[in-house]
Write a protein that holds these residues in place. Structure first.
Motif, PDB file in Angstrom:
ATOM      1  N   ARG A 279     -19.339  15.659 -31.658  1.00  0.00           N
ATOM      2  CA  ARG A 279     -20.074  16.645 -32.466  1.00  0.00           C
ATOM      3  C   ARG A 279     -20.554  17.814 -31.596  1.00  0.00           C
ATOM      4  O   ARG A 279     -20.602  18.954 -32.045  1.00  0.00           O
ATOM      5  CB  ARG A 279     -21.265  15.977 -33.142  1.00  0.00           C
ATOM      6  CG  ARG A 279     -20.866  15.149 -34.360  1.00  0.00           C
ATOM      7  CD  ARG A 279     -22.092  14.521 -35.012  1.00  0.00           C
ATOM      8  NE  ARG A 279     -21.704  13.910 -36.265  1.00  0.00           N
ATOM      9  CZ  ARG A 279     -21.676  14.538 -37.436  1.00  0.00           C
ATOM     10  NH1 ARG A 279     -22.000  15.816 -37.491  1.00  0.00           N
ATOM     11  NH2 ARG A 279     -21.324  13.911 -38.534  1.00  0.00           N
ATOM     12  N   ALA A 280     -20.918  17.506 -30.355  1.00  0.00           N
ATOM     13  CA  ALA A 280     -21.388  18.572 -29.465  1.00  0.00           C
ATOM     14  C   ALA A 280     -20.296  19.613 -29.230  1.00  0.00           C
ATOM     15  O   ALA A 280     -20.589  20.794 -29.041  1.00  0.00           O
ATOM     16  CB  ALA A 280     -21.845  17.973 -28.133  1.00  0.00           C
ATOM     17  N   PHE A 281     -19.040  19.185 -29.264  1.00  0.00           N
ATOM     18  CA  PHE A 281     -17.935  20.106 -29.009  1.00  0.00           C
ATOM     19  C   PHE A 281     -17.094  20.371 -30.261  1.00  0.00           C
ATOM     20  O   PHE A 281     -15.968  20.859 -30.168  1.00  0.00           O
ATOM     21  CB  PHE A 281     -17.061  19.573 -27.875  1.00  0.00           C
ATOM     22  CG  PHE A 281     -17.777  19.570 -26.561  1.00  0.00           C
ATOM     23  CD1 PHE A 281     -17.867  20.725 -25.807  1.00  0.00           C
ATOM     24  CD2 PHE A 281     -18.406  18.426 -26.093  1.00  0.00           C
ATOM     25  CE1 PHE A 281     -18.544  20.746 -24.612  1.00  0.00           C
ATOM     26  CE2 PHE A 281     -19.089  18.431 -24.891  1.00  0.00           C
ATOM     27  CZ  PHE A 281     -19.162  19.600 -24.152  1.00  0.00           C
ATOM     28  N   LYS A 282     -17.646  20.011 -31.416  1.00  0.00           N
ATOM     29  CA  LYS A 282     -17.068  20.380 -32.718  1.00  0.00           C
ATOM     30  C   LYS A 282     -15.628  19.892 -32.862  1.00  0.00           C
ATOM     31  O   LYS A 282     -14.735  20.644 -33.261  1.00  0.00           O
ATOM     32  CB  LYS A 282     -17.124  21.909 -32.893  1.00  0.00           C
ATOM     33  CG  LYS A 282     -18.513  22.492 -32.737  1.00  0.00           C
ATOM     34  CD  LYS A 282     -18.488  24.003 -32.759  1.00  0.00           C
ATOM     35  CE  LYS A 282     -19.866  24.583 -32.479  1.00  0.00           C
ATOM     36  NZ  LYS A 282     -19.834  26.062 -32.438  1.00  0.00           N
ATOM     37  N   ILE A 283     -15.405  18.628 -32.492  1.00  0.00           N
ATOM     38  CA  ILE A 283     -14.076  18.043 -32.653  1.00  0.00           C
ATOM     39  C   ILE A 283     -14.194  16.754 -33.461  1.00  0.00           C
ATOM     40  O   ILE A 283     -15.238  16.097 -33.465  1.00  0.00           O
ATOM     41  CB  ILE A 283     -13.418  17.744 -31.291  1.00  0.00           C
ATOM     42  CG1 ILE A 283     -14.318  16.840 -30.435  1.00  0.00           C
ATOM     43  CG2 ILE A 283     -13.069  19.017 -30.561  1.00  0.00           C
ATOM     44  CD1 ILE A 283     -13.706  16.417 -29.121  1.00  0.00           C
TER      45      ILE A 283
END
Length: 461
Positions: A379-383
């Motif tokens: 989630r932190a890297f939007k994947i």
């Protein structure tokens, strides 16, 4: 020449003028200095504002490609996306389990190669995310140094394993003796070379970001290499210590998904919106029952319970031994309430089955937090997934995020509650010693056994 200097000064921040040449400086030296200054100016302009960027400025990674085989797509084309994903995950899960059984049949060495392959792939997936996120910054040597550090750390850990478990083989090979004797120094020297390369690759006004990525690489190494090394250490204790924990995590993952799919209503954690309390609880009970039964089945066979040892005379790994008390049937008295239900006073089972309850409990209650950690990372890297290696499942890391946490627990559990002195390992270490040292140990041991009355004193003539 002076005209060139003034142009270079105008290009510098603040319009600072270049200082005149010192006495004795050659014209060629001036030109080299100007070229270097111009390069530094270009780098400053290019990287000047990067450290001020926030997390919201991190570019989104493009979505992964769908690698589902065309034959499956056509066969499932009439289903809804929910049921289509169900069938894809199910078919691929059964395929992976079948391949896993095949590798188990092929023996311990193939399992070790499997663990090493998974480790490299997991490292590649995490490092690739970092490279994609920061690729626009053109970090110098990032990927090269990352893989170099992976080789260094693997050299250190697996060199330690060779020294511990293959001492008799090493003793016969002169080249290996040198490598083992100075193993830690060589490992440190290799790491130091990578450390120096990193320092030399630092770019002005870009330091903070490069140190972010240096830390990224080392945390990835900690997660992947260290844990996979512990997996192999567990495997050497006996294949059962490898199979029961891993299969418990797999069972929990599958049963939690099934219970959540059919009965899930109550969200469990915000990091993973699809996880439900119904799936979590159903997975717990299913995993404990599965671990107890699997421990009973595997405890019957020497192939699974004996420590994995390398035999130099046959040049292969062997699993032959007299099973320890942990894998011998024992009678246990039942509690009063169970006596009335089962109408029995005692029950026979393997002591390892009791330990399997602790292992499967951890796999179902604490193990999922490895998955939650991975969800937070994604989630932190939007994947959505670490990669698209396995259709319906994502990357290899998506399937082994809980396994690494489990490996650490099993290693700690063995060293804390199970492992005792290992005679074969002590013997291997003794065989590496010099003849004089071996003779001293023999005399000391003989004196000790004589004093305890185990050996009869030798009569002196």
């Amino acid at each position: 020449m002076w005209e060139l200097r003034h142009r270079g000064a105008a290009a510098r921040p603040g319009g600072e003028a270049a200082s005149p040449p010192r006495e004795g400086e050659a014209a060629g030296g001036d030109h080299e200095t100007e070229s270097t200054s111009d390069k530094e100016t270009d780098i400053d302009d290019r990287y000047g504002d990067l450290d001020s960027r926030t997390d919201s400025d991190i570019p989104e990674i493009p979505p992964s490609l769908d690698r589902t085989p065309e034959i499956l797509k056509k066969a499932l084309s009439g289903l809804s996306s929910r049921w289509k994903n169900w069938w894809i995950r199910g078919i691929l899960t059964l395929t992976m389990i079948s391949l896993f059984f095949l590798i188990i049949y092929m023996g311990s060495f193939m399992l070790m190669l499997l663990v090493l392959s998974i480790q490299v792939k997991c490292f590649h997936e995490i490092i690739t995310i970092g490279y994609r996120v920061y690729h626009s910054y053109d970090l110098p040597w990032f990927r090269t140094l990352s893989w170099y550090f992976l080789l260094c750390v693997n050299y250190f850990f697996y060199g330690e394993t060779v020294a511990d478990y293959f001492a008799t083989f090493v003793q016969r090979e002169e080249q290996l003796q040198f490598l083992i004797r100075y193993h830690r120094f060589i490992s440190f020297a290799l790491y130091l070379a990578g450390f120096c390369m990193f320092v030399l690759s630092l770019v002005k006004k870009h330091y903070r970001l490069q140190f972010y990525m240096f830390a990224w690489t080392h945390v990835t190494l900690l997660i992947t290499v260290t844990q996979s090394h512990l997996v192999i250490q567990n495997l050497f204790e006996g294949m059962i210590w490898f199979l029961v924990p891993i299969s418990s995590v797999i069972c929990n993952d599958i049963t939690a998904y099934i219970f959540g799919f059919f009965f899930g209503r109550t969200p469990l954690i915000k990091l993973s919106p699809k996880k439900t309390w119904e799936g979590f609880i159903g997975g717990f009970f299913s995993t404990v029952i599965f671990g107890f039964i699997a421990a009973y089945v595997l405890s019957k066979y020497q192939y699974f319970v004996c420590p994995v040892e390398y035999r130099s005379d046959v040049n292969s790994f062997v699993t032959e031994c007299e099973p320890s008390e942990l894998f011998q049937l024992q009678s246990y008295s039942l509690p009063p309430f169970l006596k009335a239900v089962l109408r029995r006073e005692t029950v026979s089972m393997y002591p390892f089955q009791i330990h399997s309850i602790a292992l499967s409990t951890f796999a179902s209650l604490i193990g999922p937090f490895g998955g939650f950690f991975a969800s937070g990372f994604k989630r932190a890297f939007k994947i959505k997934d670490f990669a698209n290696t396995i259709p319906g499942h994502g990357g290899i890391m998506d399937r082994f995020d809980c396994q690494y946490l489990m490996a650490t627990f099993v290693h700690v559990y063995i060293t804390s509650f199970i492992r005792g002195p290992n005679p074969s390992k002590v013997l291997q270490q003794l065989l590496v010693l010099q003849p004089e040292q071996q003779l001293n140990i023999y005399k000391t041991l003989k004196t000790h056994l004589t004093e305890k009355g185990i050996l009869q004193p030798t009569l002196k003539v």
